[in-house]
Design an enzyme around this catalytic site. Sequence first.
Site, PDB file in Angstrom:
ATOM      1  N   GLY A  11     -82.690  73.300 -75.088  1.00  0.00           N
ATOM      2  CA  GLY A  11     -82.775  72.963 -76.517  1.00  0.00           C
ATOM      3  C   GLY A  11     -82.108  71.634 -76.850  1.00  0.00           C
ATOM      4  N   ARG A  15     -78.578  71.164 -84.607  1.00  0.00           N
ATOM      5  CA  ARG A  15     -77.492  71.375 -85.570  1.00  0.00           C
ATOM      6  C   ARG A  15     -76.209  70.640 -85.180  1.00  0.00           C
ATOM      7  NH1 ARG A  15     -78.538  77.793 -85.276  1.00  0.00           N
ATOM      8  NH2 ARG A  15     -79.456  77.078 -83.317  1.00  0.00           N
ATOM      9  N   ASN A 384     -53.111  39.475 -60.489  1.00  0.00           N
ATOM     10  CA  ASN A 384     -54.089  39.968 -59.508  1.00  0.00           C
ATOM     11  C   ASN A 384     -55.484  39.404 -59.720  1.00  0.00           C
ATOM     12  OD1 ASN A 384     -54.295  41.367 -61.944  1.00  0.00           O
ATOM     13  ND2 ASN A 384     -55.178  43.165 -60.950  1.00  0.00           N
TER      14      ASN A 384
HETATM   15  C1  UD1 Z   1     -80.013  82.858 -80.371  1.00  0.00           C
HETATM   16  C2  UD1 Z   1     -80.722  84.201 -80.551  1.00  0.00           C
HETATM   17  C3  UD1 Z   1     -79.918  85.035 -81.545  1.00  0.00           C
HETATM   18  C4  UD1 Z   1     -78.487  85.206 -81.057  1.00  0.00           C
HETATM   19  C5  UD1 Z   1     -77.835  83.846 -80.807  1.00  0.00           C
HETATM   20  C6  UD1 Z   1     -76.495  84.064 -80.114  1.00  0.00           C
HETATM   21  C7  UD1 Z   1     -83.138  83.856 -80.264  1.00  0.00           C
HETATM   22  C8  UD1 Z   1     -84.421  83.669 -80.946  1.00  0.00           C
HETATM   23  N1  UD1 Z   1     -82.055  83.981 -81.043  1.00  0.00           N
HETATM   24  O1  UD1 Z   1     -80.068  82.158 -81.587  1.00  0.00           O
HETATM   25  O2  UD1 Z   1     -80.517  86.317 -81.685  1.00  0.00           O
HETATM   26  O3  UD1 Z   1     -77.737  85.949 -82.019  1.00  0.00           O
HETATM   27  O4  UD1 Z   1     -78.666  83.066 -79.923  1.00  0.00           O
HETATM   28  O5  UD1 Z   1     -75.844  82.861 -79.907  1.00  0.00           O
HETATM   29  O6  UD1 Z   1     -83.116  83.897 -79.056  1.00  0.00           O
HETATM   30  N2  UD1 Z   1     -83.193  77.040 -75.776  1.00  0.00           N
HETATM   31  C9  UD1 Z   1     -84.060  76.589 -74.809  1.00  0.00           C
HETATM   32  N3  UD1 Z   1     -85.353  76.350 -75.161  1.00  0.00           N
HETATM   33  C10 UD1 Z   1     -85.815  76.549 -76.418  1.00  0.00           C
HETATM   34  C11 UD1 Z   1     -84.920  77.012 -77.409  1.00  0.00           C
HETATM   35  C12 UD1 Z   1     -83.592  77.251 -77.041  1.00  0.00           C
HETATM   36  O7  UD1 Z   1     -83.696  76.407 -73.662  1.00  0.00           O
HETATM   37  O8  UD1 Z   1     -87.017  76.317 -76.654  1.00  0.00           O
HETATM   38  C13 UD1 Z   1     -81.785  77.271 -75.383  1.00  0.00           C
HETATM   39  C14 UD1 Z   1     -80.818  76.391 -76.145  1.00  0.00           C
HETATM   40  O9  UD1 Z   1     -80.565  75.191 -75.437  1.00  0.00           O
HETATM   41  C15 UD1 Z   1     -79.575  77.262 -76.272  1.00  0.00           C
HETATM   42  C16 UD1 Z   1     -80.104  78.680 -76.149  1.00  0.00           C
HETATM   43  O10 UD1 Z   1     -81.436  78.600 -75.692  1.00  0.00           O
HETATM   44  O11 UD1 Z   1     -78.654  77.020 -75.239  1.00  0.00           O
HETATM   45  C17 UD1 Z   1     -80.079  79.432 -77.499  1.00  0.00           C
HETATM   46  O12 UD1 Z   1     -80.815  78.672 -78.450  1.00  0.00           O
HETATM   47  P1  UD1 Z   1     -80.315  78.474 -79.943  1.00  0.00           P
HETATM   48  O13 UD1 Z   1     -81.280  77.623 -80.654  1.00  0.00           O
HETATM   49  O14 UD1 Z   1     -78.894  78.073 -79.945  1.00  0.00           O
HETATM   50  O15 UD1 Z   1     -80.454  79.970 -80.485  1.00  0.00           O
HETATM   51  P2  UD1 Z   1     -79.722  80.598 -81.743  1.00  0.00           P
HETATM   52  O16 UD1 Z   1     -80.386  80.134 -82.973  1.00  0.00           O
HETATM   53  O17 UD1 Z   1     -78.269  80.405 -81.649  1.00  0.00           O
HETATM   54 CA    CA Z   2     -76.972  79.295 -80.270  1.00  0.00          CA
END
Ligand code: UD1
Ligand code: CA
Length: 458
Positions: A11, A15, A384
């Site tokens: 990701g 944010r 130096n």
């Molecule tokens: C996610 C969960 C949520 C949970 C929270 C806990 C989902 C839909 N939601 O939300 O239920 O409570 O984590 O922290 O899973 N990533 C990818 N590829 C993508 C999207 C994300 O690799 O296409 C990776 C991001 O880099 C990140 C992780 O997945 O490290 C989580 O993604 P993030 O967007 O932070 O999810 P949250 O909105 O926090």
């Molecule tokens: Ca997250």
Amino acid sequence: MKTYALILAAGKGTRMKTELPKCAFPILKKPMISYIIENIEKSVIDETVVIVGHKKEVLEDILKDRVTYAFQEEQLGTGHAVLSAASLLEDKEGITFILPGDMPLMEYPIMNKIIASHLEMGNDLTVVTMSMDYPKGYGRILRDENNAVTGIIEENDCNDYQKHIKEVNSSVYVVDNKLLFKYVKEIKKNPRKGEFYLTDIVALMHQHEKVNTFQVRDASIAMGINDLYQISKAEKYLRDSINKSHMLSGVSIVNPETVTIGHNVRIEEGVWIYPNTTITGDTLIKKGAIVGPNSEVVNSIIEEEAEIRHSIVLDSKVGKKTTVGPFAHLRNHADIGEHNRIGNFVEVKNAKTGSDTKASHLIYIGDAEVGANVNFGCGAVTVNYDGVNKHKTKIGHDVFVGCNVNLIAPIEVGDNVFIAAGSTVTENIPNGALAIARNRQINKEDYAKNLIKPKNPL
Ligand code: UD1
Ligand code: CA
């Protein structure tokens, strides 16, 4: 049976509003993803696949060949991210431990516990959950009247009732590997966000397979980091827990809220650390040493009973009973011997000193090899740099370098040498010599009156 780890780190981290991809962002000067990988390496997990995408080269540069990479070209959600590892994992027997790359505080003993519980209970899917008083931003856990988990709903899709659910998804799962890829393919796009949510796998699996939760008691360890405020929260948590563990092993930390100690720093008992001090990287502080106040030590070794006050020590070594500071700067492999004094406004770069050497005030020692019992007078400089290249200064044992001496490198000074104050030394000095390299003084009798008008003539 093998255990795989699948880390979602593709990701953007929108944010965060930073240039660095989120999972590479440092916490106590170490990238978030490194905490996760270090813990996984200590756990029962056999192989690790990291899903990379946005600025993948940054993560690859941090982790090198410690893991296998899968590439998610477009970031279409956590479910889609898992699918990008299909070609590497889909036909493998075993279980997969899924972790988001933005959750650096979970340590390996709890990882092992989660995996063990999954196996003991004979689950097909274990969802790791925690309870939060303010669950903002997390997916909420849905349960039926028998308390069985039936799904996860993201905050944006929650109704008012669901928003009050305090049990949330940590985004950590353990799942039978073949079932994971079978069901992840069935995940549909979330209509609101247009992403494939991995969380939907719970609703898909619970009717046909054995789905359970594992609740972690301390919600902080499963905290997800989405913005810079949460980075500061994670740092605070980590700082407190690292400081506490050092204090319990016999390190005195004064005003610990102002002291930051990195994850890999080793500190022996009987060490004192004073306020506003940061110690990070691969650093070792030995028994009885004093560090701080107002000091920074990175990737360095501080030997027994050495003192570092109001100073910076980078990639360097400070010998036993040596005192550094105030306002000294040691860098680039400064290797200071035992019982030295590196005092006020002294910089030492890429230089080694023998025991009992003293550089007390306003001195630069760069690219040098200095023997034992050398005394640098105030303002002495190893010159130096000639504007193009750096050159080396060698000084033997028992040498007195007078105040304001310039040693124009490359140059060698023997043992038992005395260099007169104010000398600009351009030639080597043999053992036992007194070197004077300055103009002889001329006193012009009765001449000063031509230049100044004294208020009280003689
Ligand atoms: C996610 C969960 C949520 C949970 C929270 C806990 C989902 C839909 N939601 O939300 O239920 O409570 O984590 O922290 O899973 N990533 C990818 N590829 C993508 C999207 C994300 O690799 O296409 C990776 C991001 O880099 C990140 C992780 O997945 O490290 C989580 O993604 P993030 O967007 O932070 O999810 P949250 O909105 O926090
Ligand atoms: Ca997250």
